[in-house]
Scaffold this active site. Structure first.
Site, PDB file in Angstrom:
ATOM      1  N   SER A 125       0.823  -1.204   0.000  1.00 24.68           N
ATOM      2  CA  SER A 125       0.000   0.000   0.000  1.00 24.68           C
ATOM      3  C   SER A 125       0.854   1.250   0.000  1.00 24.68           C
ATOM      4  CB  SER A 125      -0.906  -0.013   1.243  1.00 24.68           C
ATOM      5  OG  SER A 125      -1.525   1.241   1.431  1.00 24.68           O
ATOM      6  N   TYR A 150      -1.586  -1.422  10.992  1.00 31.41           N
ATOM      7  CA  TYR A 150      -1.904  -1.938   9.655  1.00 31.41           C
ATOM      8  C   TYR A 150      -0.776  -1.563   8.684  1.00 31.41           C
ATOM      9  CZ  TYR A 150      -3.402  -1.759   4.861  1.00 31.41           C
ATOM     10  OH  TYR A 150      -3.439  -1.884   3.500  1.00 31.41           O
ATOM     11  N   LYS A 154       2.350  -3.911   6.532  1.00 33.65           N
ATOM     12  CA  LYS A 154       2.722  -3.855   5.116  1.00 33.65           C
ATOM     13  C   LYS A 154       4.224  -3.637   4.972  1.00 33.65           C
ATOM     14  CE  LYS A 154      -1.279  -4.616   3.354  1.00 33.65           C
ATOM     15  NZ  LYS A 154      -1.543  -5.899   2.666  1.00 33.65           N
TER      16      LYS A 154
HETATM   17  C1  WQD Z   1      -9.947   8.940   1.308  1.00 31.05           C
HETATM   18  C2  WQD Z   1     -10.185  10.409   1.597  1.00 31.05           C
HETATM   19  C3  WQD Z   1     -10.544  10.932   3.911  1.00 31.05           C
HETATM   20  C4  WQD Z   1     -14.299   8.762   4.339  1.00 31.05           C
HETATM   21  C5  WQD Z   1      -7.153   4.006   3.195  1.00 31.05           C
HETATM   22  C6  WQD Z   1      -6.025   3.263   3.829  1.00 31.05           C
HETATM   23  C7  WQD Z   1      -5.084   2.774   2.764  1.00 31.05           C
HETATM   24  C8  WQD Z   1      -5.853   1.969   1.757  1.00 31.05           C
HETATM   25  C9  WQD Z   1      -6.972   2.800   1.148  1.00 31.05           C
HETATM   26  C10 WQD Z   1      -5.747  -0.358   2.299  1.00 31.05           C
HETATM   27  C11 WQD Z   1      -9.477  10.895   2.842  1.00 31.05           C
HETATM   28  C12 WQD Z   1     -11.793  11.220   3.099  1.00 31.05           C
HETATM   29  C13 WQD Z   1     -13.138   9.292   3.815  1.00 31.05           C
HETATM   30  C14 WQD Z   1     -15.338   9.626   4.759  1.00 31.05           C
HETATM   31  C15 WQD Z   1     -14.023  11.514   4.083  1.00 31.05           C
HETATM   32  N1  WQD Z   1      -6.399   0.814   2.367  1.00 31.05           N
HETATM   33  N2  WQD Z   1     -13.012  10.636   3.690  1.00 31.05           N
HETATM   34  N3  WQD Z   1     -15.163  10.980   4.612  1.00 31.05           N
HETATM   35  O1  WQD Z   1      -7.529   6.918   4.050  1.00 31.05           O
HETATM   36  O2  WQD Z   1      -6.732   7.451   1.688  1.00 31.05           O
HETATM   37  O3  WQD Z   1      -6.639   5.124   2.519  1.00 31.05           O
HETATM   38  O4  WQD Z   1      -7.813   3.202   2.245  1.00 31.05           O
HETATM   39  O5  WQD Z   1      -4.693  -0.561   1.765  1.00 31.05           O
HETATM   40  O6  WQD Z   1      -4.104   1.964   3.383  1.00 31.05           O
HETATM   41  O7  WQD Z   1      -5.317   4.169   4.640  1.00 31.05           O
HETATM   42  O8  WQD Z   1      -8.836   6.141   2.009  1.00 31.05           O
HETATM   43  O9  WQD Z   1     -11.220   6.203   1.440  1.00 31.05           O
HETATM   44  O10 WQD Z   1     -10.553   6.197   3.906  1.00 31.05           O
HETATM   45  O11 WQD Z   1     -10.194   8.235   2.532  1.00 31.05           O
HETATM   46  O12 WQD Z   1     -13.884  12.736   3.966  1.00 31.05           O
HETATM   47  O13 WQD Z   1     -16.422   9.198   5.255  1.00 31.05           O
HETATM   48  O14 WQD Z   1     -11.583  10.603   1.849  1.00 31.05           O
HETATM   49  O15 WQD Z   1     -10.321  11.974   4.866  1.00 31.05           O
HETATM   50  O16 WQD Z   1      -9.032  12.221   2.614  1.00 31.05           O
HETATM   51  P1  WQD Z   1      -7.407   6.526   2.627  1.00 31.05           P
HETATM   52  P2  WQD Z   1     -10.274   6.638   2.503  1.00 31.05           P
END
Ligand code: WQD
Length: 337
Positions: A125, A150, A154
Protein backbone atom coordinates in the site's frame (compact mmCIF):
# COMPACT_ATOMS: atom_id res chain seq x y z
CA UNK A 1 0.71 -23.15 -13.77
CA UNK A 2 -1.99 -22.94 -11.12
CA UNK A 3 -2.18 -19.64 -9.25
CA UNK A 4 -3.29 -19.25 -5.65
CA UNK A 5 -5.15 -16.03 -4.90
CA UNK A 6 -5.48 -15.49 -1.15
CA UNK A 7 -8.33 -13.16 -0.19
CA UNK A 8 -9.71 -14.02 -3.62
CA UNK A 9 -13.30 -13.26 -2.57
CA UNK A 10 -12.36 -9.79 -1.41
CA UNK A 11 -12.70 -6.55 -3.36
CA UNK A 12 -9.38 -6.47 -5.24
CA UNK A 13 -8.90 -10.24 -5.06
CA UNK A 14 -12.16 -11.07 -6.83
CA UNK A 15 -11.46 -8.64 -9.65
CA UNK A 16 -7.96 -10.11 -10.01
CA UNK A 17 -9.34 -13.67 -10.20
CA UNK A 18 -11.52 -12.56 -13.13
CA UNK A 19 -8.58 -11.01 -15.00
CA UNK A 20 -6.37 -14.06 -14.35
CA UNK A 21 -9.03 -16.40 -15.71
CA UNK A 22 -9.51 -14.08 -18.70
CA UNK A 23 -5.79 -14.56 -19.41
CA UNK A 24 -6.09 -18.36 -19.19
CA UNK A 25 -4.59 -18.93 -15.76
CA UNK A 26 -5.97 -21.75 -13.62
CA UNK A 27 -6.92 -20.16 -10.29
CA UNK A 28 -7.57 -21.51 -6.80
CA UNK A 29 -8.92 -19.13 -4.14
CA UNK A 30 -8.29 -19.19 -0.40
CA UNK A 31 -10.54 -16.97 1.69
CA UNK A 32 -11.63 -17.21 5.34
CA UNK A 33 -14.88 -15.31 4.60
CA UNK A 34 -14.18 -12.95 7.55
CA UNK A 35 -14.67 -9.93 5.30
CA UNK A 36 -16.36 -11.43 2.21
CA UNK A 37 -19.08 -13.92 1.25
CA UNK A 38 -19.67 -16.92 -1.01
CA UNK A 39 -21.94 -14.72 -3.17
CA UNK A 40 -18.73 -13.23 -4.55
CA UNK A 41 -17.77 -16.68 -5.85
CA UNK A 42 -21.09 -16.76 -7.71
CA UNK A 43 -20.38 -13.31 -9.10
CA UNK A 44 -16.96 -14.39 -10.37
CA UNK A 45 -18.45 -17.54 -11.88
CA UNK A 46 -21.15 -15.56 -13.68
CA UNK A 47 -18.47 -13.41 -15.31
CA UNK A 48 -15.97 -16.09 -16.37
CA UNK A 49 -18.41 -18.91 -17.04
CA UNK A 50 -16.77 -21.42 -14.68
CA UNK A 51 -16.29 -21.64 -10.93
CA UNK A 52 -12.69 -21.37 -9.72
CA UNK A 53 -11.56 -23.81 -7.01
CA UNK A 54 -12.24 -22.38 -3.57
CA UNK A 55 -10.93 -23.38 -0.13
CA UNK A 56 -12.16 -21.72 3.07
CA UNK A 57 -8.99 -21.56 5.14
CA UNK A 58 -7.75 -19.33 7.95
CA UNK A 59 -4.17 -18.62 6.91
CA UNK A 60 -3.15 -18.33 10.58
CA UNK A 61 -3.59 -22.12 10.70
CA UNK A 62 -0.15 -23.36 9.68
CA UNK A 63 -1.24 -27.00 9.35
CA UNK A 64 -4.15 -26.01 7.11
CA UNK A 65 -1.82 -24.03 4.86
CA UNK A 66 0.50 -27.03 4.64
CA UNK A 67 -2.40 -29.34 3.77
CA UNK A 68 -3.53 -26.90 1.06
CA UNK A 69 -0.12 -27.04 -0.68
CA UNK A 70 -0.16 -30.83 -0.49
CA UNK A 71 -3.59 -30.92 -2.11
CA UNK A 72 -2.73 -28.29 -4.74
CA UNK A 73 0.85 -29.35 -5.40
CA UNK A 74 0.87 -27.61 -8.82
CA UNK A 75 0.55 -24.13 -7.31
CA UNK A 76 3.76 -22.17 -7.91
CA UNK A 77 2.30 -18.68 -8.18
CA UNK A 78 0.72 -16.84 -5.25
CA UNK A 79 -1.02 -13.46 -5.23
CA UNK A 80 -1.44 -12.60 -1.58
CA UNK A 81 -4.31 -10.22 -0.78
CA UNK A 82 -5.64 -11.81 2.42
CA UNK A 83 -5.07 -9.44 5.35
CA UNK A 84 -6.90 -7.33 7.87
CA UNK A 85 -6.96 -3.81 6.44
CA UNK A 86 -8.87 -1.34 8.60
CA UNK A 87 -6.45 1.34 9.77
CA UNK A 88 -8.48 2.42 12.80
CA UNK A 89 -9.18 -1.17 13.93
CA UNK A 90 -5.46 -1.92 13.76
CA UNK A 91 -4.75 0.85 16.28
CA UNK A 92 -7.29 -0.61 18.72
CA UNK A 93 -6.30 -4.26 18.13
CA UNK A 94 -2.65 -4.42 17.02
CA UNK A 95 -2.06 -8.08 17.91
CA UNK A 96 -4.93 -9.16 15.64
CA UNK A 97 -3.17 -7.36 12.79
CA UNK A 98 0.34 -8.62 13.54
CA UNK A 99 -0.86 -12.20 13.95
CA UNK A 100 -3.15 -12.24 10.92
CA UNK A 101 -1.10 -10.22 8.47
CA UNK A 102 2.38 -11.49 9.37
CA UNK A 103 1.93 -15.17 10.29
CA UNK A 104 -0.17 -15.85 7.19
CA UNK A 105 2.58 -14.36 5.03
CA UNK A 106 5.25 -16.48 6.73
CA UNK A 107 3.30 -19.75 6.33
CA UNK A 108 2.70 -19.09 2.62
CA UNK A 109 6.37 -18.31 1.99
CA UNK A 110 7.49 -21.38 3.93
CA UNK A 111 5.42 -23.58 1.59
CA UNK A 112 6.40 -21.75 -1.58
CA UNK A 113 10.12 -21.94 -0.90
CA UNK A 114 9.93 -25.76 -0.90
CA UNK A 115 9.24 -25.62 -4.63
CA UNK A 116 11.83 -25.49 -7.44
CA UNK A 117 10.55 -22.02 -8.27
CA UNK A 118 7.94 -19.75 -6.75
CA UNK A 119 6.32 -16.51 -7.91
CA UNK A 120 4.92 -14.25 -5.19
CA UNK A 121 2.99 -11.01 -5.56
CA UNK A 122 2.37 -9.01 -2.40
CA UNK A 123 -0.50 -6.62 -1.87
CA UNK A 124 1.14 -3.57 -0.34
CA UNK A 125 0.00 0.00 0.00
CA UNK A 126 1.05 3.60 -0.59
CA UNK A 127 0.48 3.95 3.13
CA UNK A 128 4.13 2.90 3.57
CA UNK A 129 5.12 6.37 2.30
CA UNK A 130 3.14 8.21 4.97
CA UNK A 131 2.96 11.85 3.88
CA UNK A 132 5.57 11.85 1.11
CA UNK A 133 7.49 15.08 0.68
CA UNK A 134 7.42 15.07 -3.12
CA UNK A 135 4.44 14.59 -5.47
CA UNK A 136 3.92 12.48 -7.49
CA UNK A 137 5.23 9.65 -5.30
CA UNK A 138 7.91 7.44 -6.88
CA UNK A 139 8.98 4.00 -5.65
CA UNK A 140 12.24 5.53 -4.40
CA UNK A 141 10.37 7.79 -1.96
CA UNK A 142 11.48 7.08 1.60
CA UNK A 143 9.46 4.68 3.71
CA UNK A 144 8.11 6.61 6.70
CA UNK A 145 7.56 5.28 10.19
CA UNK A 146 4.19 3.57 9.99
CA UNK A 147 1.23 5.62 11.23
CA UNK A 148 -0.73 2.47 12.19
CA UNK A 149 -0.14 -1.22 12.95
CA UNK A 150 -1.90 -1.94 9.66
CA UNK A 151 0.63 0.16 7.75
CA UNK A 152 3.42 -1.44 9.78
CA UNK A 153 2.33 -4.93 8.75
CA UNK A 154 2.72 -3.85 5.12
CA UNK A 155 6.22 -2.51 5.76
CA UNK A 156 7.25 -5.60 7.73
CA UNK A 157 5.73 -7.83 5.05
CA UNK A 158 7.81 -6.17 2.36
CA UNK A 159 10.98 -6.60 4.45
CA UNK A 160 10.25 -10.29 5.11
CA UNK A 161 9.78 -10.90 1.39
CA UNK A 162 13.00 -9.09 0.48
CA UNK A 163 14.95 -11.24 2.96
CA UNK A 164 13.39 -14.47 1.64
CA UNK A 165 13.95 -13.61 -2.05
CA UNK A 166 17.69 -13.25 -1.38
CA UNK A 167 18.09 -16.85 -0.22
CA UNK A 168 15.36 -18.81 -2.00
CA UNK A 169 13.98 -19.70 -5.44
CA UNK A 170 11.11 -17.29 -4.88
CA UNK A 171 10.79 -14.30 -7.21
CA UNK A 172 8.55 -11.57 -5.87
CA UNK A 173 6.94 -8.25 -6.80
CA UNK A 174 5.55 -5.77 -4.28
CA UNK A 175 2.58 -3.75 -5.51
CA UNK A 176 1.85 -0.53 -3.60
CA UNK A 177 -1.76 0.41 -4.26
CA UNK A 178 -3.10 3.90 -4.05
CA UNK A 179 -6.88 4.08 -3.56
CA UNK A 180 -8.79 1.22 -5.25
CA UNK A 181 -12.37 2.11 -6.26
CA UNK A 182 -15.15 1.04 -8.63
CA UNK A 183 -16.67 -2.27 -9.76
CA UNK A 184 -16.48 -4.71 -12.69
CA UNK A 185 -18.41 -3.53 -15.78
CA UNK A 186 -20.73 -6.57 -15.47
CA UNK A 187 -21.78 -5.27 -12.02
CA UNK A 188 -21.54 -8.88 -10.82
CA UNK A 189 -18.71 -8.08 -8.39
CA UNK A 190 -17.76 -4.92 -6.51
CA UNK A 191 -16.87 -3.56 -3.08
CA UNK A 192 -18.81 -5.10 -0.16
CA UNK A 193 -17.70 -3.27 2.98
CA UNK A 194 -19.06 -4.86 6.17
CA UNK A 195 -20.69 -2.46 8.64
CA UNK A 196 -20.06 1.28 8.39
CA UNK A 197 -17.72 1.97 5.47
CA UNK A 198 -14.38 3.52 6.42
CA UNK A 199 -13.49 4.43 2.85
CA UNK A 200 -14.82 7.41 0.91
CA UNK A 201 -16.46 5.86 -2.15
CA UNK A 202 -18.64 3.23 -0.43
CA UNK A 203 -19.75 5.90 2.06
CA UNK A 204 -20.71 8.16 -0.86
CA UNK A 205 -22.71 5.47 -2.66
CA UNK A 206 -24.44 4.35 0.56
CA UNK A 207 -25.38 7.97 1.31
CA UNK A 208 -26.72 8.46 -2.23
CA UNK A 209 -28.87 5.34 -1.98
CA UNK A 210 -30.24 6.37 1.41
CA UNK A 211 -28.44 3.85 3.64
CA UNK A 212 -26.47 6.67 5.33
CA UNK A 213 -27.93 10.00 6.32
CA UNK A 214 -25.06 12.23 5.29
CA UNK A 215 -21.42 12.05 4.24
CA UNK A 216 -18.95 13.74 6.58
CA UNK A 217 -16.06 15.34 4.73
CA UNK A 218 -13.10 15.06 7.08
CA UNK A 219 -11.63 18.53 6.98
CA UNK A 220 -11.49 21.40 4.50
CA UNK A 221 -8.51 23.25 6.01
CA UNK A 222 -5.74 21.24 4.34
CA UNK A 223 -3.11 23.05 2.24
CA UNK A 224 -4.75 22.01 -1.06
CA UNK A 225 -6.64 23.97 -3.73
CA UNK A 226 -10.06 23.37 -2.19
CA UNK A 227 -8.88 22.49 1.32
CA UNK A 228 -9.80 18.80 1.18
CA UNK A 229 -7.40 15.84 0.99
CA UNK A 230 -6.07 14.60 -2.32
CA UNK A 231 -5.78 10.91 -3.24
CA UNK A 232 -5.13 8.81 -6.37
CA UNK A 233 -8.30 6.83 -7.02
CA UNK A 234 -7.52 3.86 -9.27
CA UNK A 235 -10.20 1.70 -10.87
CA UNK A 236 -10.11 -1.78 -9.34
CA UNK A 237 -10.19 -3.41 -12.79
CA UNK A 238 -7.06 -1.51 -13.84
CA UNK A 239 -5.49 -2.58 -10.57
CA UNK A 240 -6.45 -6.22 -11.19
CA UNK A 241 -4.88 -6.14 -14.66
CA UNK A 242 -1.62 -4.89 -13.15
CA UNK A 243 -1.43 -8.11 -11.10
CA UNK A 244 -1.65 -10.22 -14.26
CA UNK A 245 1.16 -8.15 -15.79
CA UNK A 246 3.24 -8.62 -12.64
CA UNK A 247 2.70 -12.39 -12.60
CA UNK A 248 3.70 -12.72 -16.25
CA UNK A 249 6.81 -10.64 -15.52
CA UNK A 250 7.81 -12.99 -12.70
CA UNK A 251 7.23 -16.06 -14.86
CA UNK A 252 9.57 -14.68 -17.52
CA UNK A 253 12.41 -13.67 -15.20
CA UNK A 254 15.32 -15.71 -13.99
CA UNK A 255 15.79 -15.87 -10.25
CA UNK A 256 16.36 -12.38 -8.91
CA UNK A 257 18.04 -11.16 -5.76
CA UNK A 258 15.52 -8.46 -4.95
CA UNK A 259 11.76 -8.07 -5.18
CA UNK A 260 10.72 -5.26 -7.54
CA UNK A 261 8.39 -2.55 -6.25
CA UNK A 262 5.68 -0.82 -8.31
CA UNK A 263 3.34 2.03 -7.38
CA UNK A 264 -0.12 1.46 -8.83
CA UNK A 265 -2.17 4.59 -9.33
CA UNK A 266 -3.50 6.76 -12.15
CA UNK A 267 -0.94 9.53 -11.56
CA UNK A 268 -3.80 12.00 -11.05
CA UNK A 269 -4.72 13.42 -7.66
CA UNK A 270 -8.38 14.09 -6.86
CA UNK A 271 -9.66 15.98 -3.81
CA UNK A 272 -12.64 14.79 -1.78
CA UNK A 273 -14.72 17.58 -3.34
CA UNK A 274 -13.52 16.53 -6.82
CA UNK A 275 -14.81 13.02 -6.06
CA UNK A 276 -18.15 14.36 -4.83
CA UNK A 277 -18.52 16.52 -7.97
CA UNK A 278 -17.62 13.57 -10.20
CA UNK A 279 -20.13 11.35 -8.41
CA UNK A 280 -22.92 13.92 -8.73
CA UNK A 281 -22.14 14.26 -12.44
CA UNK A 282 -22.19 10.54 -13.27
CA UNK A 283 -25.11 9.66 -10.97
CA UNK A 284 -27.32 12.71 -11.44
CA UNK A 285 -27.76 12.69 -7.65
CA UNK A 286 -27.17 15.58 -5.26
CA UNK A 287 -25.06 14.26 -2.42
CA UNK A 288 -25.90 15.25 1.16
CA UNK A 289 -22.60 16.05 2.88
CA UNK A 290 -21.13 18.33 5.50
CA UNK A 291 -17.62 19.46 6.31
CA UNK A 292 -16.44 18.27 9.74
CA UNK A 293 -13.12 18.16 11.55
CA UNK A 294 -10.15 16.30 10.18
CA UNK A 295 -9.85 12.52 10.69
CA UNK A 296 -6.85 11.63 12.87
CA UNK A 297 -4.11 9.97 10.83
CA UNK A 298 -5.11 11.31 7.43
CA UNK A 299 -2.35 12.65 5.20
CA UNK A 300 -2.92 15.70 3.00
CA UNK A 301 -1.93 14.39 -0.39
CA UNK A 302 -0.88 11.21 -2.20
CA UNK A 303 -0.81 10.41 -5.89
CA UNK A 304 1.46 8.06 -7.83
CA UNK A 305 4.39 8.58 -10.16
CA UNK A 306 3.34 5.94 -12.71
CA UNK A 307 6.51 5.99 -14.85
CA UNK A 308 7.95 2.73 -13.54
CA UNK A 309 4.67 0.81 -13.75
CA UNK A 310 4.14 2.18 -17.27
CA UNK A 311 7.64 1.65 -18.63
CA UNK A 312 8.93 -1.41 -16.74
CA UNK A 313 5.76 -3.35 -15.91
CA UNK A 314 4.17 -2.29 -19.20
CA UNK A 315 0.93 -1.36 -17.48
CA UNK A 316 -1.19 1.80 -17.72
CA UNK A 317 -4.37 2.76 -15.91
CA UNK A 318 -7.04 3.12 -18.61
CA UNK A 319 -10.21 3.91 -16.67
CA UNK A 320 -11.08 7.27 -15.15
CA UNK A 321 -12.47 8.47 -11.83
CA UNK A 322 -15.84 9.01 -13.57
CA UNK A 323 -15.75 5.39 -14.84
CA UNK A 324 -15.01 4.16 -11.33
CA UNK A 325 -17.74 6.20 -9.67
CA UNK A 326 -20.29 5.26 -12.32
CA UNK A 327 -19.58 1.54 -11.80
CA UNK A 328 -19.55 1.92 -8.02
CA UNK A 329 -22.93 3.62 -8.15
CA UNK A 330 -24.42 0.93 -10.45
CA UNK A 331 -23.06 -1.73 -8.09
CA UNK A 332 -24.58 -0.02 -5.01
CA UNK A 333 -27.96 0.18 -6.76
CA UNK A 334 -27.79 -3.49 -7.73
CA UNK A 335 -26.90 -4.87 -4.27
CA UNK A 336 -29.59 -2.79 -2.56
CA UNK A 337 -32.40 -3.97 -4.84
C1 WQD B 1 -9.95 8.94 1.31
C2 WQD B 1 -10.18 10.41 1.60
C3 WQD B 1 -10.54 10.93 3.91
C4 WQD B 1 -14.30 8.76 4.34
C5 WQD B 1 -7.15 4.01 3.19
C6 WQD B 1 -6.03 3.26 3.83
C7 WQD B 1 -5.08 2.77 2.76
C8 WQD B 1 -5.85 1.97 1.76
C9 WQD B 1 -6.97 2.80 1.15
C10 WQD B 1 -5.75 -0.36 2.30
C11 WQD B 1 -9.48 10.89 2.84
C12 WQD B 1 -11.79 11.22 3.10
C13 WQD B 1 -13.14 9.29 3.82
C14 WQD B 1 -15.34 9.63 4.76
C15 WQD B 1 -14.02 11.51 4.08
N1 WQD B 1 -6.40 0.81 2.37
N2 WQD B 1 -13.01 10.64 3.69
N3 WQD B 1 -15.16 10.98 4.61
O1 WQD B 1 -7.53 6.92 4.05
O2 WQD B 1 -6.73 7.45 1.69
O3 WQD B 1 -6.64 5.12 2.52
O4 WQD B 1 -7.81 3.20 2.25
O5 WQD B 1 -4.69 -0.56 1.77
O6 WQD B 1 -4.10 1.96 3.38
O7 WQD B 1 -5.32 4.17 4.64
O8 WQD B 1 -8.84 6.14 2.01
O9 WQD B 1 -11.22 6.20 1.44
O10 WQD B 1 -10.55 6.20 3.91
O11 WQD B 1 -10.19 8.24 2.53
O12 WQD B 1 -13.88 12.74 3.97
O13 WQD B 1 -16.42 9.20 5.25
O14 WQD B 1 -11.58 10.60 1.85
O15 WQD B 1 -10.32 11.97 4.87
O16 WQD B 1 -9.03 12.22 2.61
P1 WQD B 1 -7.41 6.53 2.63
P2 WQD B 1 -10.27 6.64 2.50
Amino acid sequence: MRVLVTGGLGFIGSHTVVELQNEGFDVVIIDDLSNSSLEVLDGITSIIGKQPNFEQIDLRDKAAVHQFFKKYSDVSGVIHFAASKAVGESVDNPLLYYENNISSLIYLLQELQKKPEGHFIFSSSCTVYGQAAIMPIAEEAPIQTALSPYGNTKQIGEEIIQDVVKVSNINAILLRYFNPVGAHESINIGELPKGTPQNLIPFITQTAIGLREQLSVFGSDYPTADGTCIRDYIHVVDLAKAHVKALKRLMNKENVEKAEVFNLGTGTGSSVLDVINSFEKVSGKTLNYKIVERRVGDITEAYADTAKANNVLGWNAELTLDDALESAWKWEQKIRK
